[in-house]
Structures are given as structure tokens and as C-alpha cells.
Design an enzyme around this catalytic site. Structure first.
Site, PDB file in Angstrom:
ATOM      1  N   GLU A  36      -6.123  -4.639  10.394  1.00 49.18           N
ATOM      2  CA  GLU A  36      -5.086  -3.635  10.614  1.00 49.18           C
ATOM      3  C   GLU A  36      -5.416  -2.858  11.885  1.00 49.18           C
ATOM      4  O   GLU A  36      -6.226  -1.922  11.856  1.00 49.18           O
ATOM      5  CB  GLU A  36      -5.034  -2.657   9.438  1.00 49.18           C
ATOM      6  CG  GLU A  36      -4.631  -3.303   8.140  1.00 49.18           C
ATOM      7  CD  GLU A  36      -4.001  -2.290   7.190  1.00 49.18           C
ATOM      8  OE1 GLU A  36      -2.827  -2.474   6.853  1.00 49.18           O
ATOM      9  OE2 GLU A  36      -4.669  -1.321   6.826  1.00 49.18           O
TER      10      GLU A  36
ATOM     11  N   GLY B  10       2.626  -1.061   4.381  1.00 45.62           N
ATOM     12  CA  GLY B  10       2.701   0.343   3.985  1.00 45.62           C
ATOM     13  C   GLY B  10       4.146   0.765   3.831  1.00 45.62           C
ATOM     14  O   GLY B  10       4.808   0.500   2.823  1.00 45.62           O
ATOM     15  N   GLY B  11       4.688   1.424   4.856  1.00 47.21           N
ATOM     16  CA  GLY B  11       6.018   2.029   4.789  1.00 47.21           C
ATOM     17  C   GLY B  11       7.107   1.113   4.244  1.00 47.21           C
ATOM     18  O   GLY B  11       7.923   1.538   3.410  1.00 47.21           O
TER      19      GLY B  11
ATOM     20  N   GLU C 142      -7.276   4.899   7.335  1.00 45.24           N
ATOM     21  CA  GLU C 142      -7.055   6.324   7.014  1.00 45.24           C
ATOM     22  C   GLU C 142      -8.266   6.909   6.306  1.00 45.24           C
ATOM     23  O   GLU C 142      -8.582   8.093   6.485  1.00 45.24           O
ATOM     24  CB  GLU C 142      -5.755   6.467   6.196  1.00 45.24           C
ATOM     25  CG  GLU C 142      -4.535   6.271   7.102  1.00 45.24           C
ATOM     26  CD  GLU C 142      -3.291   5.730   6.437  1.00 45.24           C
ATOM     27  OE1 GLU C 142      -3.205   5.733   5.201  1.00 45.24           O
ATOM     28  OE2 GLU C 142      -2.385   5.287   7.173  1.00 45.24           O
TER      29      GLU C 142
ATOM     30  N   ASN D 209       0.864  -1.185   0.000  1.00 49.53           N
ATOM     31  CA  ASN D 209       0.000   0.000   0.000  1.00 49.53           C
ATOM     32  C   ASN D 209       0.900   1.235   0.000  1.00 49.53           C
ATOM     33  O   ASN D 209       1.480   1.587   1.020  1.00 49.53           O
ATOM     34  CB  ASN D 209      -0.899  -0.018   1.247  1.00 49.53           C
ATOM     35  CG  ASN D 209      -1.756   1.225   1.360  1.00 49.53           C
ATOM     36  OD1 ASN D 209      -1.834   2.027   0.424  1.00 49.53           O
ATOM     37  ND2 ASN D 209      -2.414   1.393   2.505  1.00 49.53           N
ATOM     38  N   TRP D 210       0.990   1.875  -1.168  1.00 52.03           N
ATOM     39  CA  TRP D 210       1.916   3.000  -1.319  1.00 52.03           C
ATOM     40  C   TRP D 210       1.325   4.327  -0.860  1.00 52.03           C
ATOM     41  O   TRP D 210       2.002   5.364  -0.942  1.00 52.03           O
ATOM     42  CB  TRP D 210       2.399   3.086  -2.767  1.00 52.03           C
ATOM     43  CG  TRP D 210       3.479   2.095  -3.085  1.00 52.03           C
ATOM     44  CD1 TRP D 210       4.088   1.232  -2.214  1.00 52.03           C
ATOM     45  CD2 TRP D 210       4.098   1.876  -4.358  1.00 52.03           C
ATOM     46  NE1 TRP D 210       5.045   0.481  -2.865  1.00 52.03           N
ATOM     47  CE2 TRP D 210       5.072   0.867  -4.187  1.00 52.03           C
ATOM     48  CE3 TRP D 210       3.919   2.430  -5.630  1.00 52.03           C
ATOM     49  CZ2 TRP D 210       5.860   0.402  -5.246  1.00 52.03           C
ATOM     50  CZ3 TRP D 210       4.710   1.968  -6.682  1.00 52.03           C
ATOM     51  CH2 TRP D 210       5.669   0.966  -6.485  1.00 52.03           C
ATOM     52  N   LYS D 211       0.051   4.323  -0.432  1.00 47.19           N
ATOM     53  CA  LYS D 211      -0.569   5.547   0.108  1.00 47.19           C
ATOM     54  C   LYS D 211      -0.300   6.728  -0.836  1.00 47.19           C
ATOM     55  O   LYS D 211      -0.339   6.557  -2.050  1.00 47.19           O
ATOM     56  CB  LYS D 211      -0.071   5.792   1.538  1.00 47.19           C
ATOM     57  CG  LYS D 211      -0.250   4.531   2.401  1.00 47.19           C
ATOM     58  CD  LYS D 211      -0.133   4.757   3.865  1.00 47.19           C
ATOM     59  CE  LYS D 211      -0.348   3.422   4.585  1.00 47.19           C
ATOM     60  NZ  LYS D 211      -0.453   3.544   6.010  1.00 47.19           N
TER      61      LYS D 211
ATOM     62  N   SER E 103       2.641  -1.787  10.429  1.00 40.45           N
ATOM     63  CA  SER E 103       4.070  -1.787  10.758  1.00 40.45           C
ATOM     64  C   SER E 103       4.765  -3.112  10.467  1.00 40.45           C
ATOM     65  O   SER E 103       5.701  -3.484  11.175  1.00 40.45           O
ATOM     66  CB  SER E 103       4.293  -1.366  12.216  1.00 40.45           C
ATOM     67  OG  SER E 103       3.931  -0.002  12.381  1.00 40.45           O
TER      68      SER E 103
ATOM     69  N   HIS F 224     -10.012   1.375   4.386  1.00 38.68           N
ATOM     70  CA  HIS F 224      -8.740   1.533   5.112  1.00 38.68           C
ATOM     71  C   HIS F 224      -8.945   2.509   6.268  1.00 38.68           C
ATOM     72  O   HIS F 224      -9.710   3.468   6.154  1.00 38.68           O
ATOM     73  CB  HIS F 224      -7.660   2.045   4.147  1.00 38.68           C
ATOM     74  CG  HIS F 224      -6.303   2.034   4.761  1.00 38.68           C
ATOM     75  ND1 HIS F 224      -5.881   3.024   5.628  1.00 38.68           N
ATOM     76  CD2 HIS F 224      -5.276   1.149   4.662  1.00 38.68           C
ATOM     77  CE1 HIS F 224      -4.651   2.733   6.029  1.00 38.68           C
ATOM     78  NE2 HIS F 224      -4.261   1.605   5.465  1.00 38.68           N
TER      79      HIS F 224
ATOM     80  N   GLY G  17       1.694   2.590  10.770  1.00 38.41           N
ATOM     81  CA  GLY G  17       2.646   3.692  10.651  1.00 38.41           C
ATOM     82  C   GLY G  17       3.313   4.090  11.958  1.00 38.41           C
ATOM     83  O   GLY G  17       3.969   5.125  12.035  1.00 38.41           O
TER      84      GLY G  17
HETATM   85  P1  PGA Z   1       2.315   0.555   7.666  1.00 36.68           P
HETATM   86  O1  PGA Z   1       0.907   0.744   6.899  1.00 36.68           O
HETATM   87  O2  PGA Z   1       2.899  -0.755   7.202  1.00 36.68           O
HETATM   88  O3  PGA Z   1       3.152   1.744   7.235  1.00 36.68           O
HETATM   89  O4  PGA Z   1       2.010   0.537   9.119  1.00 36.68           O
HETATM   90  C1  PGA Z   1       0.036  -0.320   6.705  1.00 36.68           C
HETATM   91  C2  PGA Z   1      -1.260   0.137   6.076  1.00 36.68           C
HETATM   92  O5  PGA Z   1      -1.735   1.220   6.409  1.00 36.68           O
HETATM   93  O6  PGA Z   1      -1.846  -0.551   5.215  1.00 36.68           O
END
Ligand code: PGA
Length: 242
Positions: free
Chosen positions: A163, A227-228, A95, A9-11, A206, A93, A169
């Protein structure tokens, strides 16, 4: 679906030049046996990724609008995602829920739109820290599933990403035993309410190369939403091969 899905997930990260650079360094080798890989870039990068992705690697979007078309400035339909070659779409998601006010009713409508257009949804669920500390994790997660999936059997395949909001994050990854408890509760809920659904339950929050193997070995975990650590090809490759 027997395979494990490892999703990036590159956001709201990366430009076209960054994507070129990523795929210059991304191995052309197929994913390891039993692993499927999927990339979720920002909307405008979808066609570029479609053209650069190695054979067999999947493409997904991070969000979609629930309508098929209309006067919805700034939004993207599942019809267009299908047209652009998306295999998957993330729905709900945290967010989207927390920063953009998406309600469960809205998320349920987006799930129906994904089914209508044949884009496999990955429904994201998870509890906040105060909900976990108050012992309400399973109520929250199973409540989201009930509201977002509805009572009618989903017409086609979907996946679920667990999640925990406090893990996204933050560098605080769930302990495998905590992930296992929630994943097993989700599986039991799906078995009771939508028997026959071939849903995989992914863990997200994470995930890093050093935590991926233990999470993938956790009962009920059939994939990772990263994500990250997916932004760098070396770290994402290490997770894929964990
Ligand atoms: P993260 O993000 O790995 O940076 O915690 C995961 C996500 O939001 O899908």
C-alpha cells in the site's frame, strides 16, 4: 492459496445500524469463483459481522496487540480475535505506523502474536511519496519486509499488502506497471528469504471499481485491500466482481 483475496478495510467507519444496512444490501451469493472476500470492521463490530456474514466470507481485525493478555488499556489481543472468529488480522497498516508510531520492531512482535494464535496476518508495507520520488521505493518496502518478518521462517501462512502511503485515501492509485514492479520485487524477496511461503500480495491504495480490473490483471497482484470504496455495498461488490 490459489484464490484472490478482496478485503474491505472499514477503518473507523460504521455503527451497528450501518452494518445492518450494509448487509441488507450485500448479496448472499457466494464470491465469484477464485475470489475470497474478507471484512475488517472496527473491533466492537466483529461479533455482529460474524453473525451477518454469508457462508464462506471471512472476518478480520485491523490491528492487534502483541501480548497474549495484560494491563494494556484499550488494546485487543490476538487470542481474543481468534476467540471472536477472526480469520485475518492487518498488521502494520500505514495509519498504525504513521499516526500511532508503530515501529518495525513492534510490528514484528505483532506478527509473532498472530502466528501464535492462528490468525493469518496480512502485513502492510509501502513507501511515502518522498521515498518514491527519491528512488527508494524498493529499499523501503523490502526493508520493512525484512524487519517485520525477521529471519526465522514464519511458522504458518501470511499475506502481504503493498500500500503506497501516497495512494491511501488520496484518490491517486498506483499505475499497474508501478504496482507490478513492487509486487514482483516482494515475490522475489519472499522466494529468496522464505521459499515455500504461500503469501498472496495484495495491492491497496485508492482502489475503485474502475481501477480494480486492471490492478487484478497486473502481474504479481493476488488481491486488493480496499478502504473508502468498500464502505458502500454496490461499489465493493463491483470491485469483487471486477
Ligand atoms: P483507500 O484505503 O482504499 O481508502 O485508499 C486503503 C487502505 O488504507 O487499506
Amino acid at each position: 492459496m490459489e484464490s484472490v483475496l478482496v478485503a474491505a478495510n472499514w477503518k473507523m467507519y460504521k455503527t451497528t445500524a450501518d452494518v445492518q444496512h450494509f448487509f441488507d444490501r450485500w448479496s448472499r451469493d457466494p464470491a465469484p469463483p477464485g475470489r475470497e472476500v474478507a471484512f475488517f470492521p472496527p473491533f466492537p463490530l466483529l461479533p455482529l459481522l460474524r453473525s451477518l456474514l454469508p457462508q464462506g466470507q471471512a472476518l478480520g481485525a485491523q490491528n492487534a496487540h502483541e501480548a497474549d493478555e495484560g494491563a494494556f488499556t484499550g488494546e485487543v489481543s490476538c487470542a481474543l480475535l481468534k476467540d471472536l472468529g477472526c480469520d485475518y488480522v492487518l498488521i502494520g497498516h500505514s495509519e498504525r505506523r504513521n499516526l500511532f508510531g508503530e515501529t518495525d520492531a513492534r510490528i514484528a512482535a505483532k506478527m509473532r502474536a498472530a502466528f501464535r494464535h492462528g490468525v493469518r496476518p496480512i502485513l502492510c508495507v509501502g513507501e511515502h511519496l518522498d521515498e518514491r520520488q527519491g528512488g527508494r521505493t524498493l529499499d523501503v518496502v523490502l526493508g520493512q519486509l525484512a524487519e517485520d518478518l525477521g529471519a526465522a521462517p514464519p511458522p504458518s501462512g501470511f499475506d502481504v499488502a503493498y500500500e503506497p502511503v501516497w495512494a491511501i485515501g488520496t484518490g491517486k492509485v498506483a499505475r499497474p506497471q508501478d504496482a507490478a514492479e513492487v509486487h514482483e520485487a516482494i515475490l522475489a524477496w519472499l522466494h529468496e528469504h522464505h521459499a515455500g511461503a504461500d503469501a498472496r500480495i495484495l495491492y491497496g491504495g485508492s482502489v475503485k471499481p474502475d481501477s480494480a480490473a486492471a490492478l487484478l490483471a497486473t502481474p504479481g497482484v493476488r488481491g486488493l485491500l480496499v478502504g473508502g470504496a468498500s464502505l458502500d455495498p454496490a461499489s465493493f461488490a463491483a470491485i469483487l466482481r471486477a
